[in-house]
Structures are given as structure tokens and as C-alpha cells.
Design a protein around this motif. Structure first.
Motif, short mmCIF file in Angstrom:
data_model
loop_
_atom_site.label_atom_id
_atom_site.label_comp_id
_atom_site.label_asym_id
_atom_site.label_seq_id
_atom_site.Cartn_x
_atom_site.Cartn_y
_atom_site.Cartn_z
N ASP A 1 -5.75 -0.77 -5.28
CA ASP A 1 -5.07 -1.59 -3.98
C ASP A 1 -6.05 -2.50 -3.31
N GLU A 2 -5.95 -3.74 -3.54
CA GLU A 2 -6.90 -4.84 -3.26
C GLU A 2 -8.41 -4.50 -3.64
N SER B 1 0.69 -1.04 -0.12
CA SER B 1 -0.02 -0.01 -0.13
C SER B 1 0.87 1.30 -0.04
MG LIG Z 1 -2.07 -2.62 2.01
#
Ligand SMILES: [Mg+2]
Ligand SMILES: Nc1ncnc2c1ncn2[C@@H]1O[C@H](COP(=O)(O)OP(=O)(O)OP(=O)(O)O)[C@@H](O)[C@H]1O
Lengths: 243, 413
Positions: A183-184, A62
Motif C-alpha cells: 500500500d503506497e 487502502s
Molecule cells: Mg490509502
């Protein structure tokens, strides 16, 4: 590893390299104790690549995405985006890059709860200074692209998780960014819905969009043509694979 | 972000949080409402005093020569009173000398008044203002005769017992009968009614139509003053500057008649509507001085409330701010968004305050004798104050919002 230009400080990236990080570092000062989340990440991503970033929790995925997305500034190293050295730009210039060059998709969607899907997608265009009519047209078009042409006036709480994430993808696309960062993006979705979302990313990639995505799951990463693995704030592996 | 967009967003937020917004508006609302209501009433009084009091009651461009001022302004001490009452009174000869001596064109009239009871048959009107005056008095007071006529100079000279009545008095004594030619009794003497003056209305609730006017030389002279003395010589000029000139001449004549040396003060009074207006001016100044305090307190309170509401809004909307920044909002965009929101909030409060203030002023004007007249400047000031309070109260919360770090803001629950 022959993917990369031999880059030294003082060089400029080759024209088709859209993202170049050189010994990129990010340290957090936690009241005396320094947490080194990134310890020198050198990475080059070409136009129209589809890259998955993997790695254990806390490895710095991240942190790297936030730096690439210009949401954060590095404490060391260089970051070039689209031929422009971003790592030493000021606040307003970074806001402009976030607005024009980057589309960011979050794990938690981050939609304005009281605004309609259309208005949520319009937001980046407001800060780009577009007029209301043009905004509407472009936002509607982006929603069509993710298959939500018939949900424009719905509010987030009237949409399913997958639909919400599609609204977020439409919002990321609406400014026609150089890179699409996620991000995910499927972290909060069940596997069927995740599949649908991955379809959307795949289609966008096929249309020429550069995509960088963080994920924990190997079957999600399998959609990408290249997988970069981080470990302890460093690049551990960087492999091309058959999509 | 364009300015218009910011206002639209602000209105949207206010609409979405009606109760909280209404609460935060109260301070500004009350302040502006008071401002408008008080200013309207003071302005109304101002107009009233200038038009009615000065114009009607005393006469335009008119001054009066008297023993001492009729309208005592503020601090009249006992010793002043004693000195005043020791002054010589205004005699017929004084009045004639002054009337003859003024060299600018004026009309003059003798004027003496008392309170009396008038009767007609079994009907009685008590506490009536009874005036003995010259025939030109009607011109000086700009009285229009609605029925009959005024008395003539001839009738005055001969002391004919005739009387002109105020509208309400005539109604009360005659109740619809024709008053002309009928005899009314004043202190057991009969006066023939020859005219009725058009209705004058009221001043702060007091009727201006309960009076009777008889010739100065008629038997009223026995009741209003000692022999050969009058209350006042009224002098009316064509313009304000001629009036000033006539006043100076009257003063010189009186000073020489009274053998005053240059350093002696006047032992008579020359009174104009200005004195009355000065007196009113003092009252309205006090009101206007108290007003800013009142308004300021509510606005400061209103400002603090708005600031707190905005700080709460920033805290609640941290994620939204982070998101907007991540999508390309600059600091100045966020700053503007919250400033506009606070300002819109306060301006809406001010606008509602203006409307309510106007309503309040008209309500007061309707149910009390106080007049009201909305001053346009007070509306401008009211709304500007509201907007100013909004900006002042919004700066701190807005700059806090603008400085938020996007990632930290997005991560907040
Ligand atoms: Mg993360
Ligand atoms: N704001 C911060 N302050 C201090 N330390 C931080 C901060 N953000 C991240 N870190 C630290 O940096 C390291 C990397 O964090 P990061 O969020 O990038 O991990 P990640 O790979 O995304 O993990 P996950 O898979 O759990 O999302 C971690 O050790 C984390 O504790």
C-alpha cells in the motif's frame, strides 16, 4: 474486461485465479452515519500478475488492500484467496492466512525499532512456529534477495528509508506468500529511492511473484502490467498495459 | 509463538526498560523479601527453641515436679498466682516417694536454685545461678565436664561443700589459673571447686555458662529453700512415651499423697519442655498470622503497579501489537506474550526478593542474637507468589492487547 470468469454467488474460482472478490463491500458505521468505503468491488487476479491500484484519495484503495490482506473483514460480498473462501473465516484462521499466504508492505515500513533487520524479518516465522536456526537461515536469505545481506544486524534507525522498506519487503517475502501486497510502498521515499524499490518489485514479479500495489503516481503504476482504478468505492477502469 | 520465545522477548523488554521494570518490581520484591526474612527468623527461632531451650536448658525427655509451673505461659492472673503460692511445696518425702514409685526406668534429681554472689580472693561474680542438686543432675542436663569431675552420690549424701562451675564463671573468677581444688566463697562459706562444665553458649544473648552447682545436701540447702523442701524433682526417661508414662505415675502418686479426690485439680505442676515450646508456638503463630497480611499488602500493591505498567506497555506498544497481528500473530500469541512478560517481571522481582530476604536474615543473625534458618518451602512459596501476582496482574492488560484490531492498532501514532 474479458479477463474475468463470469462469477456468480455459489461458484468457485478457476484454479489459476489467486484473488477473486465478488461484490465486495465494506461500510463503516460512524455512530449512525454509514460510510460506504467499498460498494461492491468485483475483481479477479491471476497467479503471477502485477497489478497497480490507483484512484483519488478516499476512493477505497487502502480499504480494499486491507480486505485482500485479511487484515479486515468485509461487510458484504465474497473474497476468495487461492481457492479458499476467506470472507467468512474466523479470527485465528485469518491470522494463519496472513502468516502463510500474504506478504504486506506498508507505506510507513512498520519495523520494530529496537530489533535488528534480521529479527524484523524473522517475525512472521516465529508465528509460523519455526525453530530459531531455520528462522535465521530463511530471514538471512530473504534479506539477501532484497540486497541487504550486509545489513542484517542493523537496527531501523541505522538504515536509510529505502533500506528500511527493503527490510519490510524481505519480511513480506520470508514466508513465501501467495501474494505480495503493497500500500503506497514508495509514498515516504524520494524518487531515486522509489526507483530502486520498484526495481525490487519488478525483479520479484519476474521470479514469479504475484504483486498487487497501491500507488498515486503514474510512473510507478507504469511498472505494472495491469492498472485498476477505483472511484467512490467502485472499480472505474481495469486495463492491461505493456510493461 | 513458542513459550521460550515469549520468555526471551519478555527478558529483552525488561532489559530495554530497566528503570520502569525495577520500579514495577518493588512491590513484589518487598513482599517476598519480608516473607523470606521473617520465615527464616521464625524458623531459626523454632530450631533454637527445640534444640537449645528444650534440649539443653530443660533436658530431653525430661519433666519436673514443681509447686507451680516455672515457665508462666501468657495470662497468669493475680488470683491464679495467689492460688499457686498457697499450694504445698515439694518436700524431700514427696520427691523420694515419686522417685521410688515410678516403674519405668528413669533417672531423677533434686533441683533447687537461687541467685548468689561467688567470690574468689578479690574477684566477685554477682547474680550467679546457684543450684543445689543431686549427682544425677549432670546426666539430666547432659552436661559434659571439661575439667575435673562432677560430685558423687556419696558427696551429696554427706553434704560435702564442693562445687562445679559453668565455663564463663570459672573464667571470670580464675582468669586462666587452674580452678580445680581452689576454694570459692558463697555467703561466707567455702566450697571447693572440683569441676568445670563445658561451654554451653548463649540463648538469645544470655550466657548459659554463669552457674554453679553444689550437692543438694551441702550448705546451699540453707539458701535455696526452707528446710526439707526443694524447687523441683527432675525426672528423665529414655523415650518420650516412657516419659509420658512416668508422668502419669508421678501424678497418681502425688494425688494420693495430697489426698485429692477425683474431681479436685492437681495442686502441683508437672512441667515438660512442651510447655515452653507451646509458649513459643503461640508467639510464632502470631508472627505467622501477621506475616500473610504484611506480604499480601505488598503483593497486592505490587500487582497493581505491574498491571498499570503493563497497561502502559500495551498502550505504548499498540503499533507493535498491530504489526505482530498483521504478520500472523493470533490472539493467544499476543495474550501469551504479555502474560509471560508480566509473570517474568514479577518472578524476577520475587527472585531478587528471595535473595535479599536470605541476605537480610543472615545479616540479622550476624548482628543480633536472633538466629535464622532459611526454610526451603518459603523460597518456593515466595517465587510462586511472585509468579501468581504476575499472572493475575497481567491477565487484564494482556487480554486488552490480544483484542486489539490490527488495522486500528497499526494506524495509531
Ligand atoms: Mg490509502
Ligand atoms: N476506520 C474507518 N472508519 C471510518 N471511515 C473509514 C475508515 N477507514 C476508511 N474510512 C473511509 O473510507 C473511505 C476510503 O478510505 P481509504 O483509506 O480506503 O482511502 P484510500 O483510497 O486509501 O485514500 P488515500 O489515497 O488517501 O490513502 C474514506 O472515505 C475514509 O474516510
Amino acid at each position: 474486461m474479458s479477463l474475468a470468469q463470469q462469477f456468480r454467488t455459489g461458484d468457485t474460482p478457476l484454479p489459476d485465479i489467486i484473488i477473486l472478490t465478488h461484490k465486495l463491500a465494506r461500510a463503516y458505521d460512524m455512530g449512525g452515519e454509514v460510510v460506504r468505503a467499498l460498494r461492491g468491488v468485483s475483481l479477479q487476479i491471476r497467479r503471477n500478475e502485477y497489478v497497480a491500484i490507483m484512484g483519488p484519495s478516499g476512493s477505497g484503495k487502502s480499504t480494499l488492500m486491507n480486505l485482500i490482506g485479511c487484515l479486515d473483514t468485509p461487510t458484504g460480498g465474497e473474497y476468495w484467496l487461492n481457492g479458499q473462501k476467506v470472507s467468512d473465516l474466523g479470527d485465528d484462521a485469518l491470522a494463519r492466512i496472513r502468516n502463510k499466504e500474504i506478504g504486506f508492505v506498508f507505506q510507513t515500513f512498520n519495523l520494530l525499532p529496537r530489533a535488528t533487520a534480521l529479527h524484523n524479518v524473522e517475525l512472521p516465522l516465529i508465528y509460523a512456529g519455526l525453530g530459531a536456526k531455520e528462522r535465521r537461515a530463511q530471514a538471512a536469505q530473504a534479506l539477501e534477495r532484497v540486497g541487504l545481506g550486509d545489513r542484517m544486524e542493523h537496527r531501523p534507525n541505522e538504515l536509510s528509508g529505502g533500506q528500511r522498506q527493503r527490510v519490510a519487503i524481505a519480511r513480506a517475502l520470508v514466508n513465501d506468500p501467495s501474494i505480495l501486497l503493497a500500500d503506497e510502498p514508495t509514498g515516504n521515499l524520494d524518487s531515486a529511492t522509489s526507483g530502486e524499490i520498484m526495481e525490487v518489485f519488478g525483479a520479484l514479479h519476474r521470479q514469479g511473484q504475484t504483486v498487487v500495489m497501491v500507488t498515486h503516481e503514474h510512473d510507478i503504476a507504469a511498472h505494472a502490467a495491469r492498472v485498476v482504478t477505483l472511484r467512490d468505492g467502485l472499480v472505474a477502469t481495469d486495463q492491461r498495459q505493456a510493461a | 509463538m513458542p513459550f521460550f520465545e515469549a520468555i526471551r522477548l519478555a527478558l529483552q523488554t525488561i532489559r530495554a526498560q530497566k528503570l520502569k521494570s525495577a520500579f514495577s518490581l518493588i512491590g513484589v520484591f518487598i513482599g517476598v523479601m519480608f516473607l523470606i526474612a521473617v520465615v527464616s527468623i521464625v524458623e531459626g527461632m523454632n530450631r533454637y527453641m527445640t534444640d537449645k531451650f528444650a534440649g539443653t536448658l530443660l533436658g530431653v525427655n525430661t519433666f519436673r515436679l514443681r509447686q507451680f509451673p516455672d515457665v508462666q505461659i501468657g495470662e497468669t492472673t493475680d488470683s491464679m498466682w495467689r492460688a499457686w503460692t498457697r499450694r504445698p511445696r515439694i518436700s524431700y518425702v514427696d520427691a523420694e516417694a515419686v522417685a521410688r514409685g515410678i516403674r519405668v526406668p528413669v533417672i531423677t534429681a533434686w533441683e533447687s536454685s537461687t541467685r548468689a554472689t561467688l567470690t574468689y580472693g578479690r574477684k566477685q561474680a554477682k547474680d550467679i545461678s546457684l543450684t543445689g542438686a543431686s549427682d544425677s543432675y549432670f546426666d539430666i542436663r547432659s552436661f559434659r565436664i571439661e575439667q575435673g569431675r562432677a560430685f558423687t552420690a556419696q558427696e551429696d549424701q554427706n553434704g560435702v561443700p564442693v562445687v562445679v562451675l559453668g565455663h564463663e564463671l570459672a573464667d571470670k573468677l580464675f582468669e586462666g589459673q587452674d580452678p580445680l581444688g581452689r576454694e570459692v566463697k558463697v555467703f561466707d562459706l567455702s566450697f571447693r571447686v572440683i569441676g568445670v562444665v563445658e561451654k554451653q553458649g548463649n540463648l538469645l544473648g544470655l550466657s548459659l555458662d554463669k552457674f554453679a552447682i553444689a550437692p543438694a545436701n551441702s550448705p546451699v540447702k540453707r539458701w535455696v529453700n526452707p528446710p526439707r523442701v526443694i524447687d523441683a524433682l527432675a525426672v528423665k526417661a529414655g523415650t518420650q512415651s516412657e516419659m509420658r508414662e512416668a508422668m502419669a505415675q508421678a501424678e497418681a502418686i502425688m494425688r494420693s499423697r495430697r489426698h485429692l479426690r477425683p474431681r479436685d485439680p492437681d495442686d502441683f505442676a508437672l512441667e515438660t519442655a512442651d510447655e515452653v515450646l507451646d509458649f513459643w508456638g503461640k508467639i510464632s503463630r502470631v508472627l505467622f498470622l501477621a506475616l500473610p497480611g504484611l506480604v499480601a499488602v505488598s503483593l497486592v500493591v505490587g500487582g497493581i503497579v505491574i498491571m498499570n505498567i503493563m497497561l502502559m506497555a500495551v498502550a505504548e506498544r499498540t503499533r507493535e501489537i498491530g504489526l505482530r497481528k498483521s504478520l500472523g500473530a493470533r490472539r493467544s500469541d499476543i495474550l501469551r506474550q504479555f502474560l509471560v512478560e508480566a509473570t517474568t517481571l514479577a518472578t524476577v522481582g520475587a527472585a531478587v526478593g528471595v535473595a535479599t530476604g536470605i541476605g537480610l536474615a543472615s545479616l540479622i543473625a550476624a548482628v543480633t542474637p536472633l538466629p535464622a534458618s532459611v526454610a526451603p518451602w518459603s523460597i518456593v512459596v515466595g517465587v510462586a507468589l511472585g509468579a501468581g501476582v504476575g499472572i493475575a496482574a497481567g491477565v487484564y492488560p494482556a487480554s486488552r492487547a490480544a483484542r486489539l484490531d490490527p488495522i486500528a492498532a497499526l494506524r495509531q501514532e
